[in-house]
Scaffold this motif. Sequence first.
Motif, PDB file in Angstrom:
ATOM      1  N   GLU A  17     120.105  18.691 109.953  1.00 21.84           N
ATOM      2  CA  GLU A  17     118.938  17.810 109.805  1.00 21.84           C
ATOM      3  C   GLU A  17     117.739  18.617 109.331  1.00 21.84           C
ATOM      4  O   GLU A  17     116.974  18.165 108.482  1.00 21.84           O
ATOM      5  CB  GLU A  17     118.623  17.091 111.118  1.00 21.84           C
ATOM      6  CG  GLU A  17     117.404  16.208 111.048  1.00 21.84           C
ATOM      7  CD  GLU A  17     117.500  15.085 110.021  1.00 21.84           C
ATOM      8  OE1 GLU A  17     116.433  14.617 109.572  1.00 21.84           O
ATOM      9  OE2 GLU A  17     118.605  14.666 109.651  1.00 21.84           O
ATOM     10  N   ASP A  36     117.835  21.233 107.433  1.00 23.19           N
ATOM     11  CA  ASP A  36     118.055  21.476 106.008  1.00 23.19           C
ATOM     12  C   ASP A  36     117.646  20.263 105.182  1.00 23.19           C
ATOM     13  O   ASP A  36     117.031  20.388 104.124  1.00 23.19           O
ATOM     14  CB  ASP A  36     119.519  21.813 105.727  1.00 23.19           C
ATOM     15  CG  ASP A  36     119.920  23.177 106.257  1.00 23.19           C
ATOM     16  OD1 ASP A  36     119.014  23.979 106.580  1.00 23.19           O
ATOM     17  OD2 ASP A  36     121.133  23.445 106.346  1.00 23.19           O
ATOM     18  N   ARG A  37     117.974  19.058 105.664  1.00 29.24           N
ATOM     19  CA  ARG A  37     117.593  17.839 104.941  1.00 29.24           C
ATOM     20  C   ARG A  37     116.081  17.685 104.901  1.00 29.24           C
ATOM     21  O   ARG A  37     115.515  17.286 103.883  1.00 29.24           O
ATOM     22  CB  ARG A  37     118.263  16.618 105.565  1.00 29.24           C
ATOM     23  CG  ARG A  37     119.759  16.561 105.282  1.00 29.24           C
ATOM     24  CD  ARG A  37     120.367  15.233 105.715  1.00 29.24           C
ATOM     25  NE  ARG A  37     120.437  15.071 107.157  1.00 29.24           N
ATOM     26  CZ  ARG A  37     121.405  15.579 107.931  1.00 29.24           C
ATOM     27  NH1 ARG A  37     122.383  16.282 107.392  1.00 29.24           N
ATOM     28  NH2 ARG A  37     121.394  15.365 109.231  1.00 29.24           N
ATOM     29  N   LEU A  63     113.927  20.128 104.950  1.00 26.47           N
ATOM     30  CA  LEU A  63     113.465  21.128 103.981  1.00 26.47           C
ATOM     31  C   LEU A  63     113.675  20.634 102.558  1.00 26.47           C
ATOM     32  O   LEU A  63     112.781  20.743 101.710  1.00 26.47           O
ATOM     33  CB  LEU A  63     114.182  22.460 104.208  1.00 26.47           C
ATOM     34  CG  LEU A  63     113.836  23.573 103.210  1.00 26.47           C
ATOM     35  CD1 LEU A  63     112.354  23.903 103.287  1.00 26.47           C
ATOM     36  CD2 LEU A  63     114.686  24.803 103.483  1.00 26.47           C
ATOM     37  N   GLU A  64     114.852  20.081 102.276  1.00 29.27           N
ATOM     38  CA  GLU A  64     115.128  19.573 100.924  1.00 29.27           C
ATOM     39  C   GLU A  64     114.133  18.484 100.530  1.00 29.27           C
ATOM     40  O   GLU A  64     113.634  18.472  99.399  1.00 29.27           O
ATOM     41  CB  GLU A  64     116.556  19.028 100.853  1.00 29.27           C
ATOM     42  CG  GLU A  64     117.607  20.109 100.911  1.00 29.27           C
ATOM     43  CD  GLU A  64     119.009  19.565 101.153  1.00 29.27           C
ATOM     44  OE1 GLU A  64     119.193  18.328 101.177  1.00 29.27           O
ATOM     45  OE2 GLU A  64     119.920  20.390 101.320  1.00 29.27           O
ATOM     46  N   ARG A  65     113.835  17.570 101.444  1.00 30.00           N
ATOM     47  CA  ARG A  65     112.857  16.509 101.146  1.00 30.00           C
ATOM     48  C   ARG A  65     111.468  17.096 100.923  1.00 30.00           C
ATOM     49  O   ARG A  65     110.726  16.640 100.052  1.00 30.00           O
ATOM     50  CB  ARG A  65     112.836  15.476 102.267  1.00 30.00           C
ATOM     51  CG  ARG A  65     114.090  14.622 102.318  1.00 30.00           C
ATOM     52  CD  ARG A  65     113.937  13.417 103.242  1.00 30.00           C
ATOM     53  NE  ARG A  65     113.579  13.728 104.609  1.00 30.00           N
ATOM     54  CZ  ARG A  65     114.445  13.893 105.607  1.00 30.00           C
ATOM     55  NH1 ARG A  65     115.743  13.766 105.390  1.00 30.00           N
ATOM     56  NH2 ARG A  65     114.024  14.166 106.823  1.00 30.00           N
ATOM     57  N   SER A  66     111.109  18.108 101.696  1.00 29.54           N
ATOM     58  CA  SER A  66     109.795  18.730 101.538  1.00 29.54           C
ATOM     59  C   SER A  66     109.673  19.421 100.184  1.00 29.54           C
ATOM     60  O   SER A  66     108.653  19.294  99.496  1.00 29.54           O
ATOM     61  CB  SER A  66     109.548  19.746 102.661  1.00 29.54           C
ATOM     62  OG  SER A  66     109.535  19.099 103.909  1.00 29.54           O
ATOM     63  N   VAL A  67     110.719  20.137  99.774  1.00 29.59           N
ATOM     64  CA  VAL A  67     110.713  20.820  98.478  1.00 29.59           C
ATOM     65  C   VAL A  67     110.618  19.791  97.347  1.00 29.59           C
ATOM     66  O   VAL A  67     109.842  19.965  96.394  1.00 29.59           O
ATOM     67  CB  VAL A  67     111.960  21.718  98.318  1.00 29.59           C
ATOM     68  CG1 VAL A  67     112.119  22.197  96.881  1.00 29.59           C
ATOM     69  CG2 VAL A  67     111.866  22.901  99.278  1.00 29.59           C
ATOM     70  N   ALA A  68     111.365  18.702  97.445  1.00 31.77           N
ATOM     71  CA  ALA A  68     111.319  17.657  96.414  1.00 31.77           C
ATOM     72  C   ALA A  68     109.915  17.066  96.312  1.00 31.77           C
ATOM     73  O   ALA A  68     109.415  16.811  95.209  1.00 31.77           O
ATOM     74  CB  ALA A  68     112.343  16.567  96.721  1.00 31.77           C
ATOM     75  N   GLU A 101     107.654  19.618  94.579  1.00 34.74           N
ATOM     76  CA  GLU A 101     107.961  19.654  93.150  1.00 34.74           C
ATOM     77  C   GLU A 101     107.368  18.445  92.425  1.00 34.74           C
ATOM     78  O   GLU A 101     106.800  18.570  91.346  1.00 34.74           O
ATOM     79  CB  GLU A 101     109.475  19.722  92.929  1.00 34.74           C
ATOM     80  CG  GLU A 101     110.056  21.064  93.281  1.00 34.74           C
ATOM     81  CD  GLU A 101     111.582  21.095  93.209  1.00 34.74           C
ATOM     82  OE1 GLU A 101     112.227  20.015  93.239  1.00 34.74           O
ATOM     83  OE2 GLU A 101     112.116  22.219  93.131  1.00 34.74           O
TER      84      GLU A 101
END
Length: 105
Positions: free
Chosen positions: A84, A86-87, A89-94, A97
Motif C-alpha cells: 500500500e 508503494d501505491r 508513492l506511485e500516486r504521489s509521483v504521478a 509529474e
Amino acid sequence: ACLAFVGGSFVPVGGHDPVEAAGQGCPVAIGPAHANVRDAVAWLVEAGAARVVADAAALGEALVEALAAPGGRPRFDPAALCAEGDRVLERSVALVERLLDEGAA
C-alpha cells in the motif's frame, strides 16, 4: 516480539517517520505529538500497525502487550502495508509529474 517506539513524539517536535518500523513487521507506538507524520500515523493506526500512546505509562503497557503477543507476531501484514505504501508513492509521483507538466505548458 518487538515494538518500535517512534521518538520525538512526546515533545513538541512533531515526531519521526513510523513507516519504516511498521514495514519491518514491528508494531509501532507513537506519542501524541506527531504533527509532522499525522497522515502516516492515521494510516498505520487504521491498519492496526500503530497505536498512539499518551505518555510513558501507556508506552509501558503497549510494550507489555507486545511482549505477551502469541508468537510475538504483529496483528497486521507488513507485506500488505508495504505494498500500500508503494501505491501511495506511485500516486504521489504521478501527481508531481502532472503538476510539473502543467507548469511547463
